[in-house]
Design a protein around this motif. Sequence first.
Motif, PDB file in Angstrom:
ATOM      1  N   THR A 283       0.829  -1.206   0.000  1.00 23.89           N
ATOM      2  CA  THR A 283       0.000   0.000   0.000  1.00 23.89           C
ATOM      3  C   THR A 283       0.863   1.256   0.000  1.00 23.89           C
ATOM      4  O   THR A 283       0.589   2.222  -0.729  1.00 23.89           O
ATOM      5  N   LEU A 284       1.906   1.275   0.812  1.00 25.81           N
ATOM      6  CA  LEU A 284       2.816   2.420   0.823  1.00 25.81           C
ATOM      7  C   LEU A 284       3.460   2.615  -0.549  1.00 25.81           C
ATOM      8  O   LEU A 284       3.589   3.749  -1.029  1.00 25.81           O
ATOM      9  N   THR A 285       3.833   1.515  -1.194  1.00 27.50           N
ATOM     10  CA  THR A 285       4.406   1.585  -2.539  1.00 27.50           C
ATOM     11  C   THR A 285       3.402   2.156  -3.528  1.00 27.50           C
ATOM     12  O   THR A 285       3.714   3.079  -4.298  1.00 27.50           O
ATOM     13  N   HIS A 286       2.205   1.614  -3.523  1.00 25.66           N
ATOM     14  CA  HIS A 286       1.142   2.012  -4.454  1.00 25.66           C
ATOM     15  C   HIS A 286       0.810   3.497  -4.303  1.00 25.66           C
ATOM     16  O   HIS A 286       0.816   4.259  -5.282  1.00 25.66           O
ATOM     17  N   GLU A 287       0.518   3.928  -3.076  1.00 21.93           N
ATOM     18  CA  GLU A 287       0.068   5.298  -2.876  1.00 21.93           C
ATOM     19  C   GLU A 287       1.204   6.313  -3.001  1.00 21.93           C
ATOM     20  O   GLU A 287       0.968   7.470  -3.374  1.00 21.93           O
ATOM     21  N   ALA A 288       2.430   5.900  -2.722  1.00 18.64           N
ATOM     22  CA  ALA A 288       3.562   6.801  -2.944  1.00 18.64           C
ATOM     23  C   ALA A 288       3.726   7.108  -4.429  1.00 18.64           C
ATOM     24  O   ALA A 288       4.140   8.221  -4.808  1.00 18.64           O
ATOM     25  N   GLN A 289       3.395   6.140  -5.288  1.00 14.46           N
ATOM     26  CA  GLN A 289       3.412   6.394  -6.728  1.00 14.46           C
ATOM     27  C   GLN A 289       2.395   7.472  -7.094  1.00 14.46           C
ATOM     28  O   GLN A 289       2.676   8.390  -7.863  1.00 14.46           O
ATOM     29  N   HIS A 290       1.179   7.349  -6.552  1.00 13.58           N
ATOM     30  CA  HIS A 290       0.159   8.375  -6.810  1.00 13.58           C
ATOM     31  C   HIS A 290       0.641   9.747  -6.346  1.00 13.58           C
ATOM     32  O   HIS A 290       0.424  10.754  -7.034  1.00 13.58           O
ATOM     33  N   ALA A 291       1.272   9.781  -5.176  1.00 13.52           N
ATOM     34  CA  ALA A 291       1.731  11.068  -4.640  1.00 13.52           C
ATOM     35  C   ALA A 291       2.762  11.701  -5.557  1.00 13.52           C
ATOM     36  O   ALA A 291       2.704  12.914  -5.843  1.00 13.52           O
ATOM     37  N   LYS A 292       3.707  10.908  -6.047  1.00 10.23           N
ATOM     38  CA  LYS A 292       4.734  11.445  -6.950  1.00 10.23           C
ATOM     39  C   LYS A 292       4.109  11.999  -8.217  1.00 10.23           C
ATOM     40  O   LYS A 292       4.434  13.116  -8.658  1.00 10.23           O
ATOM     41  N   LEU A 293       3.223  11.214  -8.822  1.00 11.66           N
ATOM     42  CA  LEU A 293       2.635  11.644 -10.084  1.00 11.66           C
ATOM     43  C   LEU A 293       1.764  12.882  -9.894  1.00 11.66           C
ATOM     44  O   LEU A 293       1.797  13.809 -10.709  1.00 11.66           O
ATOM     45  N   SER A 294       0.980  12.916  -8.824  1.00 13.35           N
ATOM     46  CA  SER A 294       0.129  14.080  -8.577  1.00 13.35           C
ATOM     47  C   SER A 294       0.964  15.344  -8.423  1.00 13.35           C
ATOM     48  O   SER A 294       0.610  16.411  -8.955  1.00 13.35           O
ATOM     49  N   ALA A 295       2.068  15.247  -7.702  1.00 20.09           N
ATOM     50  CA  ALA A 295       2.931  16.417  -7.517  1.00 20.09           C
ATOM     51  C   ALA A 295       3.598  16.815  -8.830  1.00 20.09           C
ATOM     52  O   ALA A 295       3.746  18.009  -9.124  1.00 20.09           O
ATOM     53  N   LEU A 296       4.002  15.834  -9.627  1.00 17.05           N
ATOM     54  CA  LEU A 296       4.609  16.137 -10.922  1.00 17.05           C
ATOM     55  C   LEU A 296       3.618  16.847 -11.830  1.00 17.05           C
ATOM     56  O   LEU A 296       3.984  17.788 -12.558  1.00 17.05           O
ATOM     57  N   LEU A 297       2.365  16.436 -11.796  1.00 17.29           N
ATOM     58  CA  LEU A 297       1.349  17.027 -12.665  1.00 17.29           C
ATOM     59  C   LEU A 297       1.103  18.503 -12.350  1.00 17.29           C
ATOM     60  O   LEU A 297       0.612  19.244 -13.200  1.00 17.29           O
ATOM     61  N   ASP A 298       1.427  18.935 -11.142  1.00 22.05           N
ATOM     62  CA  ASP A 298       1.316  20.357 -10.812  1.00 22.05           C
ATOM     63  C   ASP A 298       2.420  21.181 -11.472  1.00 22.05           C
ATOM     64  O   ASP A 298       2.339  22.409 -11.495  1.00 22.05           O
ATOM     65  N   ILE A 299       3.442  20.502 -11.983  1.00 19.12           N
ATOM     66  CA  ILE A 299       4.564  21.192 -12.621  1.00 19.12           C
ATOM     67  C   ILE A 299       4.570  20.961 -14.128  1.00 19.12           C
ATOM     68  O   ILE A 299       4.813  21.885 -14.909  1.00 19.12           O
ATOM     69  N   VAL A 300       4.288  19.721 -14.544  1.00 19.37           N
ATOM     70  CA  VAL A 300       4.350  19.334 -15.958  1.00 19.37           C
ATOM     71  C   VAL A 300       3.038  18.660 -16.350  1.00 19.37           C
ATOM     72  O   VAL A 300       2.788  17.518 -15.934  1.00 19.37           O
ATOM     73  N   PRO A 301       2.170  19.292 -17.126  1.00 21.23           N
ATOM     74  CA  PRO A 301       0.945  18.617 -17.590  1.00 21.23           C
ATOM     75  C   PRO A 301       1.298  17.433 -18.494  1.00 21.23           C
ATOM     76  O   PRO A 301       2.099  17.573 -19.418  1.00 21.23           O
ATOM     77  N   LEU A 302       0.697  16.290 -18.222  1.00 18.42           N
ATOM     78  CA  LEU A 302       0.976  15.090 -19.012  1.00 18.42           C
ATOM     79  C   LEU A 302      -0.222  14.651 -19.846  1.00 18.42           C
ATOM     80  O   LEU A 302      -0.057  13.875 -20.783  1.00 18.42           O
ATOM     81  N   THR A 303      -1.415  15.121 -19.498  1.00 20.40           N
ATOM     82  CA  THR A 303      -2.610  14.776 -20.271  1.00 20.40           C
ATOM     83  C   THR A 303      -3.319  16.047 -20.725  1.00 20.40           C
ATOM     84  O   THR A 303      -3.219  17.094 -20.092  1.00 20.40           O
ATOM     85  N   GLU A 304      -4.028  15.918 -21.831  1.00 22.14           N
ATOM     86  CA  GLU A 304      -4.843  17.021 -22.328  1.00 22.14           C
ATOM     87  C   GLU A 304      -6.105  17.148 -21.471  1.00 22.14           C
ATOM     88  O   GLU A 304      -6.471  16.214 -20.751  1.00 22.14           O
ATOM     89  N   PRO A 305      -6.794  18.290 -21.529  1.00 21.36           N
ATOM     90  CA  PRO A 305      -8.056  18.429 -20.786  1.00 21.36           C
ATOM     91  C   PRO A 305      -9.035  17.321 -21.154  1.00 21.36           C
ATOM     92  O   PRO A 305      -9.076  16.852 -22.294  1.00 21.36           O
ATOM     93  N   ASP A 306      -9.818  16.892 -20.187  1.00 26.81           N
ATOM     94  CA  ASP A 306     -10.760  15.786 -20.381  1.00 26.81           C
ATOM     95  C   ASP A 306     -11.788  16.147 -21.453  1.00 26.81           C
ATOM     96  O   ASP A 306     -12.462  17.173 -21.373  1.00 26.81           O
TER      97      ASP A 306
END
Length: 428
Positions: A283-306
């Motif tokens: 669980t720590l592994t899984h959710e730490a991945q989400h945390a990294k990606l969420s923080a990265l997305l605040d700096i670098v957009p990776l997907t287009e608007p929905d």
Amino acid sequence: MNLTDHRIPAEAFDALADGGGGGGAVRRLRAAQYSKHLLLIRGVLDVARELGHTSWARTRRAYDLLATLQTSHPEAVGRVLHHPSVGAWARHAVRSRRSPEQLAALAAAAAIHARTTCEVDVPVIAGRAMLPSLGQVAFPSGVTMATVHCWPEGAEVSAGDLVVEIRDDAPGWQRLRALSAESGGRRLNVLIDDLDPHRLPGASDLHGRLTDAEAARWQRLLDESWQLLVSHHEPVAEEVSAGITVLTPLTAPSTGSTSASSRDAYGCIALSDPPDPRTLAETLTHEAQHAKLSALLDIVPLTEPDDGSRYYAPWREDPRPAGGLLQGAYAYLGVTDFWRRQRRHETGEDEIRASAEFARWRAAARQVTRTLLSSGRLTEHGVTFVDRMGSRLDSWADEPVPAAAAALADGAAERHRARWRARHGNLN
């Protein structure tokens, strides 16, 4: 309050896309989240001023106190503003244009950490005065405002004739419990936040206050889980210790366990009572991945608007937008690597089950990276990121698994696809 420009170097971006990044990349992301919280807090102040809010003067004093303490006691302010619920509250306050007076509670908490001398009036909401990163004070019905008195030797909160000391086991005070674990010279420090109303935005399954016995059990599980991570998954342990600061209990589902995180509450992992140390480590592994990606997305957009497009996710029962699909794929890239390593330390049936987890999520995450790359919903940086994710998964494609494990993985995947088809039709 001071802000910093944040960028992700190419080598850190590539390392994150590979599923890792290490402590250095996580610390960069954490620093960016701190600046995000500063911007949101400034936004709270601006909203209060624009609306001519009745608490404007008190909100301004609280902001000024935070700014002063940031200069004289930056670590104390950091302990409060890094707290995950602060980001969630500030975003809610800016978007709803309500409740700016809670900024005073942040200033009071920072003053307590700094052991400075001051008095701060804080709101009492539903009988509680919440001091983020510290705990809460309970008041009788009808109390709407209290005063926090701080000095170098301690602090107390008063309203009328009621005075509550901010110290362990003081009547009327509930602290956020601290958990810690150490193994191989690496240490993890987290708080259990089972009090703050903003600890996980939008959650409907928040658990109430843990008993002392339940909190002690979480400590025992964390000790064993941390030893497992440091011994067999040291890169994950490094990232978790650098980025995760809060665990929030969830009510357990009818079967199995559950976990969650929020882009607005960086550093918080919400989870139901872990059944065993290995599950907690995953669980720590899984959710730490989400945390990294969420923080990265605040700096670098990776997907287009929905645009309304929805896709099949092998780990969900509902169709997902591209952004949600990317979150899942990135989490299961980390989970795949976890089981890739963990299966080498298991024997007998446990080894078969671990290999089955590795095989199932290796195939599922690779399938989803292909879906994302063909979706047309990724930015240029997103294509680069997801392509590296796919390459990482491809590098594990030839690692053999026992036939029994492959059969378990294939069977679980097919049952999921069948359920999804029955509910949603053909796969995207």
